[in-house]
Motif scaffolding. Structure first.
Motif, PDB file in Angstrom:
ATOM      1  N   TRP A   4      72.301  58.166  60.634  1.00  0.00           N
ATOM      2  CA  TRP A   4      73.018  57.665  61.804  1.00  0.00           C
ATOM      3  C   TRP A   4      72.197  56.556  62.473  1.00  0.00           C
ATOM      4  N   ASP A   5      72.908  55.587  63.091  1.00  0.00           N
ATOM      5  CA  ASP A   5      72.291  54.586  63.950  1.00  0.00           C
ATOM      6  C   ASP A   5      72.271  55.160  65.359  1.00  0.00           C
ATOM      7  N   ALA A   6      71.061  55.409  65.897  1.00  0.00           N
ATOM      8  CA  ALA A   6      70.961  56.060  67.196  1.00  0.00           C
ATOM      9  C   ALA A   6      71.457  55.165  68.325  1.00  0.00           C
ATOM     10  N   ARG A   7      71.365  53.874  68.181  1.00  0.00           N
ATOM     11  CA  ARG A   7      71.810  52.969  69.240  1.00  0.00           C
ATOM     12  C   ARG A   7      73.337  52.918  69.318  1.00  0.00           C
ATOM     13  N   ALA A   8      73.973  52.783  68.156  1.00  0.00           N
ATOM     14  CA  ALA A   8      75.427  52.649  68.145  1.00  0.00           C
ATOM     15  C   ALA A   8      76.148  53.987  68.067  1.00  0.00           C
ATOM     16  N   GLY A   9      75.438  55.057  67.599  1.00  0.00           N
ATOM     17  CA  GLY A   9      76.069  56.373  67.498  1.00  0.00           C
ATOM     18  C   GLY A   9      77.028  56.482  66.348  1.00  0.00           C
ATOM     19  N   ILE A  10      76.838  55.694  65.298  1.00  0.00           N
ATOM     20  CA  ILE A  10      77.742  55.722  64.153  1.00  0.00           C
ATOM     21  C   ILE A  10      76.984  56.152  62.908  1.00  0.00           C
ATOM     22  N   CYS A  11      77.733  56.662  61.923  1.00  0.00           N
ATOM     23  CA  CYS A  11      77.147  57.095  60.656  1.00  0.00           C
ATOM     24  C   CYS A  11      76.978  55.889  59.742  1.00  0.00           C
ATOM     25  N   ILE A  12      75.739  55.670  59.310  1.00  0.00           N
ATOM     26  CA  ILE A  12      75.451  54.551  58.418  1.00  0.00           C
ATOM     27  C   ILE A  12      75.754  54.902  56.971  1.00  0.00           C
ATOM     28  N   GLN A  13      75.324  56.107  56.561  1.00  0.00           N
ATOM     29  CA  GLN A  13      75.481  56.501  55.158  1.00  0.00           C
ATOM     30  C   GLN A  13      75.540  58.024  55.078  1.00  0.00           C
ATOM     31  N   THR A  14      76.329  58.527  54.136  1.00  0.00           N
ATOM     32  CA  THR A  14      76.406  59.961  53.851  1.00  0.00           C
ATOM     33  C   THR A  14      76.041  60.180  52.396  1.00  0.00           C
ATOM     34  N   PHE A  15      75.122  61.098  52.159  1.00  0.00           N
ATOM     35  CA  PHE A  15      74.658  61.409  50.799  1.00  0.00           C
ATOM     36  C   PHE A  15      75.331  62.697  50.323  1.00  0.00           C
TER      37      PHE A  15
END
Length: 582
Positions: free
Chosen positions: A455-466
């Motif tokens: 997750w990007d802590a600044r934007a609160g969005i998921c960057i990648q899921t493994f």
């Protein structure tokens, strides 16, 4: 019939003086008639017996031929082995038969009473033999019975002795319990005094650290003043902060001053400015985990120890337990420094502030607490989660704290405001672990939905899921370089993910029991896995080869971490202990 016995008697007495006349057996018509009459009589008797048995429908009895008196005497003499007497008897018997001195009454059959007596005599002998055997058996049985009776008496006496000893021991135990009860108030008082003394000792250590930092800053000012006096330049006499700032690319602001604000950026996100990871250019030596042995064991809590954390600069260990408390211990002696009480349920996670000024804990009571060492109390309780909280992790700036919960979410807390900054939603099952990527703005979570997310802590969005785990993920951890994530699952599977390439790098099988937690050493080349089978498995990250298995815990291993200062490994488990391996 007398023909065969007479011939036998004549043959046996050839040496006598008496002249015998030869008698032809075939020339005696009367004897032939006797033989024919006897055979016909026997046939008639047999037919009558067969008819009677068929009429009665019973098994026919075997007929017994009557024995002649001379045959009886011969058989008796043969039985007794009286051969000379038998020769004399046959000679005289033949002479009397030829001279006509024997009458039909004299040469008849033997009376039944004699045969019956002989049979009874044989039966008596057989019964006497059986009686002798029975007596022998009875004697052995009597001996065995005597032996068993003696053993019974011995065991009965031994049982009475054991009962007496048991009664004595029970009496002694009751007396000792009563005696111990008189000391319990004193022990509780001493324990309370000990805890107070340990707290005072910890506070004294913290104060000593502050004073040491103050002295160092004053010495720096003095050196600057001396240098300025020599060069004629006015020195900067501002007093620096007593705590260390995290490694950043730019200089830390001086104490008492505020950082410059960017009009387009929230002040709470200044900690997320770009910075370089100092470990990217470092070459650290791997720890020799394959040579580790159990060195010390400490009984630390009254219930399972679920989490561990190491002090950033000192050899101090923090433990979180299911007995609702957390404790701090001095290593390697294992001396108790602090005890924290306040949670209403089991404590699941624990982490030190990067500057070691505070400590955060998570609990099954749905709260996250922040404990300040200077104030010796809980300074913040964060309670936005709706279900049990599994873990906590500090950002390297120390201004933010992340937590994960059974309510399927992870949260980012702004510690300056004691409020939730961001809620990360996306998992469909319990979020079991959360960890920040070193010196970055990203955090990683793993969940019971078998996925690992970045997750990007600044934007609160998921960057990648493994994706790749076949069962619930229990824990995730970064290397110090931040380029690799390792995760564990309930099947004992361990997977390594390449953050840059966004793909699975290596798969390790540490099962079949669940892998609860794992830890990298400073070099990132050694990986230790805490297993539910009471063991710690150590692997090489390069090829996934198992280097060693450390056995020592009596129950499941719940947490572990590498201590770089002492080149050791610390583990804890459901057996209420933490152990040091080196």
């Amino acid at each position: 019939k007398m023909s065969k016995p007479e011939n036998g008697a004549a043959a046996d007495s050839d040496d006598d003086d008496y002249q015998y006349e030869e008698v032809e057996i075939e020339s005696d018509p009367d004897e032939v008639e006797e033989e024919e009459d006897l055979e016909s009589a026997l046939n008639r008797v047999r037919q009558q017996a067969a008819a009677e048995s068929a009429a009665r429908q019973i098994q026919p009895a075997v007929g017994k031929r009557a024995e002649l008196i001379d045959d009886f005497i011969r058989n008796f003499l043969l039985k007794m082995k009286m051969n000379k007497t038998l020769d004399c008897f046959q000679t005289e018997w033949y002479e009397m038969a030829t001279s006509g001195q024997l009458t039909p009454e004299d040469v008849g059959v033997v009376a039944d009473v004699y045969q019956r007596n002989q049979e009874l005599d044989n039966q008596v002998k057989a019964l006497r033999a059986e009686l002798d055997k029975a007596k022998e058996i009875a004697h052995k049985a009597r001996s065995t019975w005597d032996k068993f009776r003696k053993e019974r008496d011995f065991h009965r006496m031994n049982h009475r002795r054991v009962v007496q000893e048991k009664t004595k021991l029970v009496t002694d135990l009751r007396r000792l319990r009563a005696h111990l009860a008189t000391y319990e108030p004193t022990l509780k008082g001493l324990e309370a005094k000990y805890e107070v003394a340990m707290k005072e000792k910890a506070m004294a250590r913290l104060q000593a650290d502050r004073l040491t930092n103050r002295v160092e800053s004053l010495e720096n000012q003095l050196r600057q003043a001396n240098l300025a006096a020599a060069t004629g330049v006015r020195p900067d006499l501002s007093v620096p902060s007593t705590t260390q700032a995290p490694p950043e690319k730019t200089k830390a602001p001086k104490a008492g001053t505020r950082p410059a604000k960017d009009p387009s950026l929230d002040a709470s996100l200044l900690a997320f400015q770009e910075r370089e990871n100092p470990y990217l250019t470092m070459a650290l030596d791997p720890q020799r985990a394959e040579r580790y042995e159990l060195r010390k064991t400490f009984k630390a809590h009254m219930a399972a120890i679920s989490a561990l954390a190491l002090h950033p600069r000192k050899s101090v260990l923090a433990t979180a337990s299911d007995d609702t408390t957390w404790k701090m211990w001095a290593l390697p002696a294992g001396e108790l420094i602090l005890t924290g009480e306040g949670h209403k349920s089991w404590v699941s996670g624990i982490d030190f502030h990067p500057r070691a000024s505070s400590l955060a804990t998570s609990s099954g009571d749905t709260t996250v607490k922040v404990w300040d060492f200077a104030k010796s109390k809980c300074v913040a309780t964060l309670s936005d989660h709706t279900q049990a909280v599994w873990g906590v992790a500090y950002h390297d700036s120390g201004d933010f704290l992340a937590s994960c919960s059974m309510d399927h979410t992870a949260k980012l807390w702004d510690l300056t405001r004691s409020k939730c900054r961001t809620t990360f939603r996306g998992h469909v099952d319990s979020v079991n672990s959360v960890v920040f990527q070193p010196f970055s703005n990203n955090l990683c979570t793993c969940s019971g939905d078998k996925t690992v997310s970045l997750w990007d802590a600044r934007a609160g969005i998921c960057i990648q899921t493994f994706y790749g785990h076949l069962n619930a993920c229990n824990f995730a951890a970064f290397t110090l370089r931040g380029d690799t994530i390792a995760s564990t699952d309930a099947d004992g599977g361990v997977r390594l993910w390449d953050v840059r390439m966004v793909q699975e790098r290596l798969q390790i099988k540490a099962g079949p029991h669940a892998a609860n937690k794992l830890a990298f050493d400073r070099s990132g080349t050694i990986l230790a896995v805490a297993s539910d089978d009471h063991s710690i498995k150590v692997f090489g990250v390069a090829d996934g080869e198992q280097l060693v298995t450390l056995d020592g815990h009596e129950e499941s291993v719940q947490a572990l971490l590498f201590d770089a200062t002492s080149s050791s490994l610390v583990s804890s488990g459901s057996d209420n202990t933490f152990r040091i391996w080196s």
